[in-house]
Design a protein around this motif. Structure first.
Motif, PDB file in Angstrom:
ATOM      1  N   THR A 221      10.785   3.456  14.742  1.00  0.00           N
ATOM      2  CA  THR A 221       9.954   4.647  14.576  1.00  0.00           C
ATOM      3  C   THR A 221       9.112   4.498  13.311  1.00  0.00           C
ATOM      4  OG1 THR A 221      11.476   6.157  15.707  1.00  0.00           O
ATOM      5  CG2 THR A 221      10.000   7.138  14.103  1.00  0.00           C
ATOM      6  N   LYS A 222       7.874   4.997  13.373  1.00  0.00           N
ATOM      7  CA  LYS A 222       7.019   5.046  12.192  1.00  0.00           C
ATOM      8  C   LYS A 222       7.177   6.386  11.490  1.00  0.00           C
ATOM      9  CE  LYS A 222       2.967   2.174  13.248  1.00  0.00           C
ATOM     10  NZ  LYS A 222       1.525   2.273  13.539  1.00  0.00           N
ATOM     11  N   VAL A 223       7.257   6.331  10.165  1.00  0.00           N
ATOM     12  CA  VAL A 223       7.173   7.535   9.338  1.00  0.00           C
ATOM     13  C   VAL A 223       5.947   7.377   8.451  1.00  0.00           C
ATOM     14  CG1 VAL A 223       8.273   8.927   7.557  1.00  0.00           C
ATOM     15  CG2 VAL A 223       9.668   7.927   9.366  1.00  0.00           C
ATOM     16  N   ASP A 224       5.052   8.351   8.502  1.00  0.00           N
ATOM     17  CA  ASP A 224       3.834   8.318   7.693  1.00  0.00           C
ATOM     18  C   ASP A 224       4.041   9.076   6.387  1.00  0.00           C
ATOM     19  OD1 ASP A 224       2.630   6.950   9.716  1.00  0.00           O
ATOM     20  OD2 ASP A 224       1.456   8.631  10.474  1.00  0.00           O
ATOM     21  N   PHE A 225       3.391   8.601   5.319  1.00  0.00           N
ATOM     22  CA  PHE A 225       3.431   9.273   4.023  1.00  0.00           C
ATOM     23  C   PHE A 225       1.999   9.495   3.546  1.00  0.00           C
ATOM     24  CE2 PHE A 225       7.458   7.073   4.297  1.00  0.00           C
ATOM     25  CZ  PHE A 225       8.363   8.000   3.815  1.00  0.00           C
ATOM     26  N   THR A 226       1.747  10.628   2.926  1.00  0.00           N
ATOM     27  CA  THR A 226       0.427  10.909   2.360  1.00  0.00           C
ATOM     28  C   THR A 226       0.588  11.565   0.992  1.00  0.00           C
ATOM     29  OG1 THR A 226       0.316  13.091   3.428  1.00  0.00           O
ATOM     30  CG2 THR A 226      -0.639  11.230   4.625  1.00  0.00           C
ATOM     31  N   SER A 227      -0.449  11.437   0.185  1.00  0.00           N
ATOM     32  CA  SER A 227      -0.513  12.069  -1.133  1.00  0.00           C
ATOM     33  C   SER A 227      -1.841  12.793  -1.243  1.00  0.00           C
ATOM     34  CB  SER A 227      -0.395  11.013  -2.237  1.00  0.00           C
ATOM     35  OG  SER A 227      -0.742  11.553  -3.501  1.00  0.00           O
ATOM     36  N   THR A 228      -1.815  14.001  -1.813  1.00  0.00           N
ATOM     37  CA  THR A 228      -3.063  14.750  -1.962  1.00  0.00           C
ATOM     38  C   THR A 228      -3.973  14.135  -3.015  1.00  0.00           C
ATOM     39  OG1 THR A 228      -1.987  16.260  -3.526  1.00  0.00           O
ATOM     40  CG2 THR A 228      -2.030  16.915  -1.197  1.00  0.00           C
ATOM     41  N   HIS A 229      -3.408  13.370  -3.944  1.00  0.00           N
ATOM     42  CA  HIS A 229      -4.204  12.724  -4.990  1.00  0.00           C
ATOM     43  C   HIS A 229      -3.720  11.281  -5.163  1.00  0.00           C
ATOM     44  CE1 HIS A 229      -4.704  17.031  -5.857  1.00  0.00           C
ATOM     45  NE2 HIS A 229      -5.896  16.698  -6.344  1.00  0.00           N
ATOM     46  N   PRO A 230      -4.067  10.404  -4.218  1.00  0.00           N
ATOM     47  CA  PRO A 230      -3.550   9.035  -4.275  1.00  0.00           C
ATOM     48  C   PRO A 230      -4.020   8.249  -5.493  1.00  0.00           C
ATOM     49  CG  PRO A 230      -5.228   9.267  -2.566  1.00  0.00           C
ATOM     50  CD  PRO A 230      -4.910  10.638  -3.036  1.00  0.00           C
ATOM     51  N   GLN A 231      -5.090   8.705  -6.152  1.00  0.00           N
ATOM     52  CA  GLN A 231      -5.536   7.998  -7.350  1.00  0.00           C
ATOM     53  C   GLN A 231      -4.568   8.185  -8.505  1.00  0.00           C
ATOM     54  OE1 GLN A 231      -6.722  10.745  -6.073  1.00  0.00           O
ATOM     55  NE2 GLN A 231      -8.070  11.909  -7.453  1.00  0.00           N
ATOM     56  N   TYR A 232      -3.724   9.237  -8.422  1.00  0.00           N
ATOM     57  CA  TYR A 232      -2.744   9.505  -9.473  1.00  0.00           C
ATOM     58  C   TYR A 232      -1.313   9.233  -9.013  1.00  0.00           C
ATOM     59  CZ  TYR A 232      -6.762  11.950 -11.425  1.00  0.00           C
ATOM     60  OH  TYR A 232      -8.004  12.265 -11.892  1.00  0.00           O
ATOM     61  N   LEU A 233      -1.010   9.574  -7.780  1.00  0.00           N
ATOM     62  CA  LEU A 233       0.310   9.339  -7.221  1.00  0.00           C
ATOM     63  C   LEU A 233       0.124   8.655  -5.869  1.00  0.00           C
ATOM     64  CD1 LEU A 233       3.279  11.877  -7.164  1.00  0.00           C
ATOM     65  CD2 LEU A 233       2.958  10.136  -5.434  1.00  0.00           C
ATOM     66  N   LYS A 234       0.451   7.382  -5.831  1.00  0.00           N
ATOM     67  CA  LYS A 234       0.174   6.576  -4.643  1.00  0.00           C
ATOM     68  C   LYS A 234       1.455   6.349  -3.851  1.00  0.00           C
ATOM     69  CE  LYS A 234      -2.055   2.263  -3.209  1.00  0.00           C
ATOM     70  NZ  LYS A 234      -2.727   1.029  -3.684  1.00  0.00           N
ATOM     71  N   VAL A 235       1.372   6.575  -2.539  1.00  0.00           N
ATOM     72  CA  VAL A 235       2.490   6.305  -1.636  1.00  0.00           C
ATOM     73  C   VAL A 235       2.004   5.379  -0.539  1.00  0.00           C
ATOM     74  CG1 VAL A 235       3.638   8.505  -2.100  1.00  0.00           C
ATOM     75  CG2 VAL A 235       1.982   8.352  -0.227  1.00  0.00           C
ATOM     76  N   PRO A 236       2.881   4.574   0.046  1.00  0.00           N
ATOM     77  CA  PRO A 236       2.457   3.719   1.161  1.00  0.00           C
ATOM     78  C   PRO A 236       2.088   4.575   2.361  1.00  0.00           C
ATOM     79  CG  PRO A 236       4.831   3.619   0.890  1.00  0.00           C
ATOM     80  CD  PRO A 236       4.301   4.376  -0.291  1.00  0.00           C
ATOM     81  N   PRO A 237       1.139   4.147   3.191  1.00  0.00           N
ATOM     82  CA  PRO A 237       0.711   4.980   4.328  1.00  0.00           C
ATOM     83  C   PRO A 237       1.799   5.185   5.371  1.00  0.00           C
ATOM     84  CG  PRO A 237      -0.305   2.805   4.427  1.00  0.00           C
ATOM     85  CD  PRO A 237       0.359   2.893   3.093  1.00  0.00           C
ATOM     86  N   ASN A 238       2.648   4.190   5.565  1.00  0.00           N
ATOM     87  CA  ASN A 238       3.722   4.364   6.542  1.00  0.00           C
ATOM     88  C   ASN A 238       4.816   3.345   6.280  1.00  0.00           C
ATOM     89  OD1 ASN A 238       2.879   1.859   7.940  1.00  0.00           O
ATOM     90  ND2 ASN A 238       1.186   3.107   8.685  1.00  0.00           N
ATOM     91  N   VAL A 239       5.960   3.580   6.914  1.00  0.00           N
ATOM     92  CA  VAL A 239       7.072   2.646   6.834  1.00  0.00           C
ATOM     93  C   VAL A 239       7.735   2.629   8.202  1.00  0.00           C
ATOM     94  CG1 VAL A 239       8.734   4.382   6.030  1.00  0.00           C
ATOM     95  CG2 VAL A 239       9.137   1.985   5.514  1.00  0.00           C
ATOM     96  N   PHE A 240       8.294   1.496   8.553  1.00  0.00           N
ATOM     97  CA  PHE A 240       8.921   1.306   9.855  1.00  0.00           C
ATOM     98  C   PHE A 240      10.425   1.494   9.734  1.00  0.00           C
ATOM     99  CE2 PHE A 240      10.787  -1.864  12.887  1.00  0.00           C
ATOM    100  CZ  PHE A 240      10.495  -1.163  14.049  1.00  0.00           C
ATOM    101  N   VAL A 241      10.971   2.420  10.515  1.00  0.00           N
ATOM    102  CA  VAL A 241      12.411   2.648  10.551  1.00  0.00           C
ATOM    103  C   VAL A 241      12.982   1.826  11.702  1.00  0.00           C
ATOM    104  CG1 VAL A 241      14.253   4.348  10.688  1.00  0.00           C
ATOM    105  CG2 VAL A 241      12.046   4.979   9.703  1.00  0.00           C
ATOM    106  N   LYS A 242      13.869   0.911  11.381  1.00  0.00           N
ATOM    107  CA  LYS A 242      14.411   0.012  12.391  1.00  0.00           C
ATOM    108  C   LYS A 242      15.323   0.759  13.355  1.00  0.00           C
ATOM    109  CE  LYS A 242      14.357  -3.927   9.216  1.00  0.00           C
ATOM    110  NZ  LYS A 242      14.007  -3.156   8.018  1.00  0.00           N
ATOM    111  N   ALA A 243      15.516   0.149  14.513  1.00  0.00           N
ATOM    112  CA  ALA A 243      16.380   0.722  15.536  1.00  0.00           C
ATOM    113  C   ALA A 243      17.761   1.023  14.975  1.00  0.00           C
ATOM    114  CB  ALA A 243      16.494  -0.246  16.720  1.00  0.00           C
ATOM    115  N   GLY A 244      18.286   2.194  15.316  1.00  0.00           N
ATOM    116  CA  GLY A 244      19.627   2.562  14.905  1.00  0.00           C
ATOM    117  C   GLY A 244      19.728   3.132  13.510  1.00  0.00           C
TER     118      GLY A 244
END
Length: 603
Positions: A221-244
């Motif tokens: 499953t994909k989980v998406d992450f966002t930040s309202t101000h990525p220039q100050y607080l940066k998060v990866p756009p998404n991460v992959f959750v492995k099966a199980g």
């Protein structure tokens, strides 16, 4: 000295914000496993004219790519079936067909279709976390998006008016369909909020963990992450959750010198959870001078009524909201604040030896699946999701990071070698030229500390964001051994002689500044046990006549906990075991001759 290395799992794609190729291929696996395909939008181009269709469910049996359709399945007026033979290559799917109609299909009374053939090419990709799968505007349990690729074609051959033959080449400019399995939504977004998140002179990090409402399906499953101000607080756009698995953790990067409030969000299956993060000045993480003047409250960590025994409790680790792992009468148990649950019962196994737990409730250790079987390393989530353990194989785990990576060691003829398990396989920690190594501490921001031996010389190290740094030695003739590391990269360490005796204790800042914690008067040794984000350290001082727990803060230095607890508490602190990000200190203490775990808190 620092050196940039590829640490694989420490980035764990979570830091990079990338979804691996294996995740893309896994989408095809989920598509194959599931039943049916729902066409949301499709168009074909025939002799310059475009025809569209939408809202049709194509029947497909589970665990197969072969599909049998009739005209009714796609809104056409014929009942003869067409067999489509499916083939998979990675996340690319293709179907070929060649159907001769007998009797011919009549179209409009003036044309007959004798044959239809073609090859259709599609890509299968996991839906993004922010996407909510819809079938005819209704929610539907799907996790794979099917999209057309170039080179798909269909050829229709037949006979028109006056017996004139025709052969039409049909292209597919647009096709979007949903397939696959149901994916879990988002249950919780966990961010350290019990202590300040502070900026610094260089970029700093803190962990975030997203917990799903259930297990990720076979393809993940994909989980998406966002930040309202990525220039100050940066998060990866998404991460992959492995099966199980049921959680995803990432490292958020705070720009050097930034203070203020930023919104962050995580999403899965269209379910979005948002939090506000306040970034405080660096001074706020170091403040704490009121410890001397404000007596600490004292309470039993696990109520006596739950224990059912005396002098029988030992702390393994403590998480946020005062949840923790405790060993009660040699049985490892999970304490959630109101219940004490033996881990063997939680996991439905013969026995469990828990080792470490993150603030977000991820736990590692070894377990025996059934009586008589060999112990195996495991990890599991005890908060915010399913708790069934994931078995990792035969090695000795010592720490677990907030992103679920488990660290430990494997034994060789020359000594132990530090390893990590990223959920796929066991890998050696990349320390060039090391003949032996071990991991002794991990922070929730992904710092990894330990020792390595190279050419007979044993040195302490710290990995920060994939960069290996050799820590300064506390003394020339002793070995520096990290004990704990906080999310700011501060390390508390011991100076250990050849016999293993601790000769000195110190706090090492991220710029290698050393703050020696002097042994308190009247004691012979000082052993540190834990450090939090403020740089507060708890330690135990010992002598031939007894011991006492101490708290170190940058403002007050070392303070004997017995001098700053509420006098009416009636307990004597013998050991300082751990300190949380909420500045709560867990200690061993005696009351009326009985020894137990107590929690010390600021009023």
């Amino acid at each position: 000295m620092s050196r940039r290395l590829s640490l694989g799992a420490l980035g764990v794609l979570a830091s990079l914000g990338l979804v691996p190729a294996s995740a893309r291929a896994a989408a095809a696996e989920d598509f194959i496993r599931a039943q049916d395909v729902f066409i949301n939008s499709a168009s074909v181009l025939v002799a310059g004219k475009e025809y569209t269709t939408t809202g049709f469910r194509i029947p497909k049996v589970a665990n197969s790519l072969d599909i049998t359709i009739t005209g009714a399945d796609v809104g056409l007026p014929f009942s003869q079936s067409i067999e489509l033979h499916g083939v998979r290559s990675g996340n690319l799917l293709s179907w070929t067909f060649d159907k001769t109609f007998n009797p011919p299909l009549e179209l409009g009374g003036t044309q007959e279709v004798h044959r239809a053939s073609g090859t259709l090419f599609f890509t299968a990709n996991l839906l993004a976390g922010r996407q909510s799968p819809r079938c005819n505007d209704l929610a539907c349990p799907r996790n794979v998006l099917l999209s057309q690729t170039p080179n798909s074609w269909i050829r229709v051959e037949g006979e028109g008016a006056l017996g004139v033959g025709f052969s039409h080449l049909i292209t597919v400019p647009r096709f979007r369909a949903l397939g696959g399995l149901g994916q879990p939504g988002l249950a919780q977004l966990s961010i350290p909020d019990t202590a300040p998140i502070c900026s610094g002179p260089v970029d700093t990090f803190f962990p975030m963990s997203a917990f799903l409402t259930g297990w990720a399906p076979a393809g993940g499953t994909k989980v998406d992450f966002t930040s309202t101000h990525p220039q100050y607080l940066k998060v990866p756009p998404n991460v992959f959750v492995k099966a199980g698995q049921s959680f995803a953790s990432v490292k958020a990067r705070v720009k050097a010198g930034f203070t203020g409030q930023v919104g962050v969000s995580a999403s899965s299956a269209g379910v979005v959870v948002s939090r506000q993060v306040r970034i405080s000045p660096q001074a706020d993480c170091a403040s704490g001078g009121r410890v001397r003047t404000v007596p600490l409250n004292v309470k039993a960590y696990v109520p006596d009524l739950l224990l059912g025994c005396i002098n029988c409790t030992e702390l393994i680790d403590i998480g946020m909201r005062d949840t923790g792992l405790v060993r009660v009468s040699r049985v490892d148990s999970y304490f959630n604040g109101s219940q004490l649950r033996p881990l063997a019962s939680v996991f439905d196994v013969a026995s469990v030896n828990a080792i470490d737990m993150t603030d977000s409730g991820l736990v590692t250790g070894t377990l025996v699946p059934q009586t008589g079987s060999a112990p195996v390393a495991f990890k599991a989530s005890l908060e915010g999701g399913p708790s069934a353990p994931v078995l990792l194989g035969a090695f000795t785990p010592t720490r677990i990071a907030s992103n679920g990576v488990v660290f430990g060691h494997r034994s060789t003829r020359t000594g132990n070698i530090a390893v990590y398990h990223d959920g796929n396989s066991l890998k050696d920690l990349p320390i060039p030229g090391a003949s032996a190594s071990q991991v002794t501490a991990v922070s929730d921001a992904g710092h990894v500390a330990g020792t390595y031996e190279r050419s007979g010389d044993v040195r302490a190290f710290l990995f920060t964001d994939g960069t290996l740094r050799t820590l300064p030695q506390l003394a020339r003739t002793t070995t520096t051994v990290p004990v704990a590391v906080n999310i700011r990269g501060q390390v508390v360490a011991h100076s250990v002689d050849a016999t293993g005796d601790v000769l000195a204790t110190a706090l090492i800042d991220s710029d290698d500044t050393i703050h020696v914690l002097a042994v308190p008067s009247g004691f012979d040794r000082l052993h540190a046990t834990s450090i939090n984000a403020r740089g507060w350290v708890v330690a135990t001082a010992t002598s031939s006549t007894g011991s006492s727990g101490f708290l170190y803060t940058p403002e007050d230095g070392l303070v004997d906990l017995n001098r700053i607890i509420q006098p009416a508490a009636g307990v004597v602190v013998t050991d300082a075991v751990s300190i949380t990000e909420a500045d709560r200190v867990l200690v061993n203490a005696t009351a009326h001759g009985n020894r137990s775990l107590y929690l010390l808190t600021l009023p």
